[in-house]
Motif scaffolding. Structure first.
Motif, PDB file in Angstrom:
ATOM      1  N   ILE A  44       0.985  -1.188  -0.128  1.00 36.88           N
ATOM      2  CA  ILE A  44      -0.025   0.075  -0.314  1.00 36.88           C
ATOM      3  C   ILE A  44       1.019   1.313   0.079  1.00 36.88           C
ATOM      4  CG2 ILE A  44      -1.916   1.369   1.244  1.00 36.88           C
ATOM      5  CD1 ILE A  44      -2.684  -1.071   2.313  1.00 36.88           C
ATOM      6  N   VAL A  45       1.516   1.225   1.052  1.00 39.06           N
ATOM      7  CA  VAL A  45       3.136   2.567   0.851  1.00 39.06           C
ATOM      8  C   VAL A  45       3.588   2.904  -0.175  1.00 39.06           C
ATOM      9  CG1 VAL A  45       5.091   3.763   1.700  1.00 39.06           C
ATOM     10  CG2 VAL A  45       2.898   2.944   3.379  1.00 39.06           C
ATOM     11  N   TYR A  46       4.170   1.624  -1.268  1.00 36.44           N
ATOM     12  CA  TYR A  46       5.053   1.910  -2.139  1.00 36.44           C
ATOM     13  C   TYR A  46       3.348   2.363  -3.356  1.00 36.44           C
ATOM     14  CZ  TYR A  46       8.021   1.277  -6.036  1.00 36.44           C
ATOM     15  OH  TYR A  46       9.292   1.006  -6.913  1.00 36.44           O
ATOM     16  N   SER A  47       2.707   1.587  -3.094  1.00 35.86           N
ATOM     17  CA  SER A  47       1.598   1.935  -4.652  1.00 35.86           C
ATOM     18  C   SER A  47       1.304   3.430  -4.516  1.00 35.86           C
ATOM     19  CB  SER A  47       0.836   0.868  -4.583  1.00 35.86           C
ATOM     20  OG  SER A  47       0.765  -0.365  -4.271  1.00 35.86           O
ATOM     21  N   CYS A  48       1.249   3.732  -3.147  1.00 33.36           N
ATOM     22  CA  CYS A  48       0.423   5.112  -2.987  1.00 33.36           C
ATOM     23  C   CYS A  48       1.725   6.530  -3.107  1.00 33.36           C
ATOM     24  CB  CYS A  48       0.349   5.700  -1.466  1.00 33.36           C
ATOM     25  SG  CYS A  48      -1.247   4.627  -0.575  1.00 33.36           S
ATOM     26  N   MET A  49       2.905   5.978  -3.357  1.00 36.47           N
ATOM     27  CA  MET A  49       4.192   6.492  -4.062  1.00 36.47           C
ATOM     28  C   MET A  49       4.278   6.796  -5.237  1.00 36.47           C
ATOM     29  SD  MET A  49       6.888   5.640  -1.027  1.00 36.47           S
ATOM     30  CE  MET A  49       8.186   6.038  -2.085  1.00 36.47           C
ATOM     31  N   GLN A  60      -4.902   3.880  -7.888  1.00 35.90           N
ATOM     32  CA  GLN A  60      -5.616   2.798  -8.886  1.00 35.90           C
ATOM     33  C   GLN A  60      -4.907   1.530  -9.085  1.00 35.90           C
ATOM     34  OE1 GLN A  60      -5.416   4.980 -11.962  1.00 35.90           O
ATOM     35  NE2 GLN A  60      -6.516   6.955 -11.527  1.00 35.90           N
ATOM     36  N   LEU A  61      -5.806   0.551  -9.393  1.00 42.09           N
ATOM     37  CA  LEU A  61      -5.252  -0.680  -9.843  1.00 42.09           C
ATOM     38  C   LEU A  61      -3.406  -0.909 -10.128  1.00 42.09           C
ATOM     39  CD1 LEU A  61      -5.891  -3.681  -9.374  1.00 42.09           C
ATOM     40  CD2 LEU A  61      -6.643  -3.363 -11.380  1.00 42.09           C
ATOM     41  N   LYS A  62      -3.179   0.392 -11.200  1.00 44.07           N
ATOM     42  CA  LYS A  62      -2.213  -0.100 -11.834  1.00 44.07           C
ATOM     43  C   LYS A  62      -0.968   0.436 -11.074  1.00 44.07           C
ATOM     44  CE  LYS A  62      -2.611   4.840 -14.346  1.00 44.07           C
ATOM     45  NZ  LYS A  62      -2.985   5.188 -15.820  1.00 44.07           N
ATOM     46  N   ASP A  63      -1.318   0.996  -9.758  1.00 41.87           N
ATOM     47  CA  ASP A  63      -0.129   1.477  -8.957  1.00 41.87           C
ATOM     48  C   ASP A  63      -0.609  -0.206  -8.214  1.00 41.87           C
ATOM     49  OD1 ASP A  63      -0.124   3.893  -9.740  1.00 41.87           O
ATOM     50  OD2 ASP A  63      -1.633   4.286  -8.364  1.00 41.87           O
ATOM     51  N   VAL A  64      -0.729  -1.178  -7.573  1.00 41.66           N
ATOM     52  CA  VAL A  64      -0.873  -1.422  -7.019  1.00 41.66           C
ATOM     53  C   VAL A  64      -0.101  -2.558  -7.832  1.00 41.66           C
ATOM     54  CG1 VAL A  64      -2.143  -3.568  -5.813  1.00 41.66           C
ATOM     55  CG2 VAL A  64      -2.834  -1.095  -5.743  1.00 41.66           C
ATOM     56  N   ASN A  65      -0.331  -2.933  -8.866  1.00 44.23           N
ATOM     57  CA  ASN A  65       0.510  -4.173  -9.969  1.00 44.23           C
ATOM     58  C   ASN A  65       1.489  -3.816 -10.006  1.00 44.23           C
ATOM     59  OD1 ASN A  65      -0.520  -6.037 -11.520  1.00 44.23           O
ATOM     60  ND2 ASN A  65      -0.412  -4.868 -13.722  1.00 44.23           N
ATOM     61  N   MET A  66       1.602  -2.084 -10.751  1.00 44.05           N
ATOM     62  CA  MET A  66       2.746  -1.853 -11.339  1.00 44.05           C
ATOM     63  C   MET A  66       3.830  -2.369  -9.970  1.00 44.05           C
ATOM     64  SD  MET A  66       5.162   1.413 -11.719  1.00 44.05           S
ATOM     65  CE  MET A  66       5.023   1.112 -13.831  1.00 44.05           C
ATOM     66  N   CYS A  67       4.037  -2.033  -8.524  1.00 46.94           N
ATOM     67  CA  CYS A  67       4.467  -2.632  -7.090  1.00 46.94           C
ATOM     68  C   CYS A  67       4.473  -4.085  -6.388  1.00 46.94           C
ATOM     69  CB  CYS A  67       2.939  -1.846  -5.902  1.00 46.94           C
ATOM     70  SG  CYS A  67       3.825  -2.220  -4.463  1.00 46.94           S
ATOM     71  N   LEU A  68       3.120  -4.880  -7.490  1.00 45.52           N
ATOM     72  CA  LEU A  68       3.742  -6.309  -7.265  1.00 45.52           C
ATOM     73  C   LEU A  68       4.840  -7.030  -8.328  1.00 45.52           C
ATOM     74  CD1 LEU A  68      -0.051  -7.303  -6.873  1.00 45.52           C
ATOM     75  CD2 LEU A  68       1.902  -6.748  -4.458  1.00 45.52           C
ATOM     76  N   GLU A  69       4.379  -6.124  -9.427  1.00 49.78           N
ATOM     77  CA  GLU A  69       5.371  -6.889 -10.678  1.00 49.78           C
ATOM     78  C   GLU A  69       6.525  -6.058 -10.274  1.00 49.78           C
ATOM     79  OE1 GLU A  69       4.268  -5.993 -13.890  1.00 49.78           O
ATOM     80  OE2 GLU A  69       2.112  -6.866 -14.327  1.00 49.78           O
ATOM     81  N   ASN A  71       8.380  -5.047  -7.197  1.00 49.83           N
ATOM     82  CA  ASN A  71       9.160  -5.406  -6.589  1.00 49.83           C
ATOM     83  C   ASN A  71       8.550  -6.834  -6.244  1.00 49.83           C
ATOM     84  OD1 ASN A  71       9.396  -3.115  -5.043  1.00 49.83           O
ATOM     85  ND2 ASN A  71       7.324  -2.469  -4.152  1.00 49.83           N
ATOM     86  N   TRP A  72       7.835  -7.879  -6.314  1.00 46.30           N
ATOM     87  CA  TRP A  72       8.122  -9.114  -5.969  1.00 46.30           C
ATOM     88  C   TRP A  72       7.493  -9.952  -6.991  1.00 46.30           C
ATOM     89  CZ3 TRP A  72       5.440  -5.348  -2.748  1.00 46.30           C
ATOM     90  CH2 TRP A  72       6.079  -4.978  -0.988  1.00 46.30           C
ATOM     91  N   ASN A  73       7.271  -9.435  -8.144  1.00 49.55           N
ATOM     92  CA  ASN A  73       7.536 -10.150  -9.704  1.00 49.55           C
ATOM     93  C   ASN A  73       6.548 -10.699  -9.000  1.00 49.55           C
ATOM     94  OD1 ASN A  73       8.515 -11.703 -11.898  1.00 49.55           O
ATOM     95  ND2 ASN A  73       9.166 -13.172 -11.399  1.00 49.55           N
ATOM     96  N   ILE A  74       4.976 -10.025  -9.679  1.00 53.18           N
ATOM     97  CA  ILE A  74       3.694 -11.230  -8.758  1.00 53.18           C
ATOM     98  C   ILE A  74       2.774 -10.652  -9.955  1.00 53.18           C
ATOM     99  CG2 ILE A  74       1.385 -10.923  -7.343  1.00 53.18           C
ATOM    100  CD1 ILE A  74       3.470 -11.501  -4.850  1.00 53.18           C
ATOM    101  N   ARG A  75       1.938 -10.864 -10.808  1.00 55.41           N
ATOM    102  CA  ARG A  75       1.330 -10.956 -11.434  1.00 55.41           C
ATOM    103  C   ARG A  75       0.374 -10.429 -11.267  1.00 55.41           C
ATOM    104  NH1 ARG A  75       5.743 -11.211 -14.008  1.00 55.41           N
ATOM    105  NH2 ARG A  75       7.142 -10.078 -15.443  1.00 55.41           N
TER     106      ARG A  75
END
Length: 133
Positions: A44-49, A60-69, A71-75
């Motif tokens: 959440i913190v990184y996505s907000c940044m 937005q979902l694209k922020d969370v998606n980018m963070c997951l991809e 930082n953790w290689n999660i798609r």
């Protein structure tokens, strides 16, 4: 407290789905809950940044998606990142650079050939013609 017990129950249900004969130690359950909480908080913190960097105050979902991809290689299944058309159409800059450098490379090769030929001429023995009488 009800939320924590609900989370513990969910973790135990997940473990039961994987292997019905195993049961988690309560301490392990607590550690897994802490790890999950840290993961969610960090995401959440990184996505907000990322949203702030985009210049938006809405996560937005694209922020969370980018963070997951990143930082953790999660798609996220079913969510495809749509690249702008300009990025897709953009050519590889290295190919353009190589194409622009080709005449320069050819000139350098010609200079090196000339130098090598000149060195060969200078190294060749000089034949002196003498007249015999």
């Amino acid at each position: 407290m009800a939320v924590v017990s609900s989370k513990k129950r969910k973790i135990n249900e997940l473990v039961e789905q994987v292997d019905s004969q195993h049961e988690l130690d309560p301490m392990v359950t607590e550690i897994l809950l802490d790890i999950a909480d840290q993961f969610v908080s960090n995401t959440i913190v990184y996505s907000c940044m990322l949203a702030k960097l985009r210049g938006d105050n809405t996560l937005q979902l694209k922020d969370v998606n980018m963070c997951l991809e990143k930082n953790w290689n999660i798609r996220v299944p079913g969510y495809v990142v749509q690249e702008p058309a300009a990025k897709e159409a953009k050519k590889n800059p290295l190919v353009d650079r190589d194409r622009k450098m080709e005449p320069h490379v050819q000139r350098l090769q010609a200079i090196q050939r000339d130098k090598a030929q000149q060195a060969q001429r200078q190294a060749a023995p000089v034949q002196v013609k003498t007249e015999e009488t």
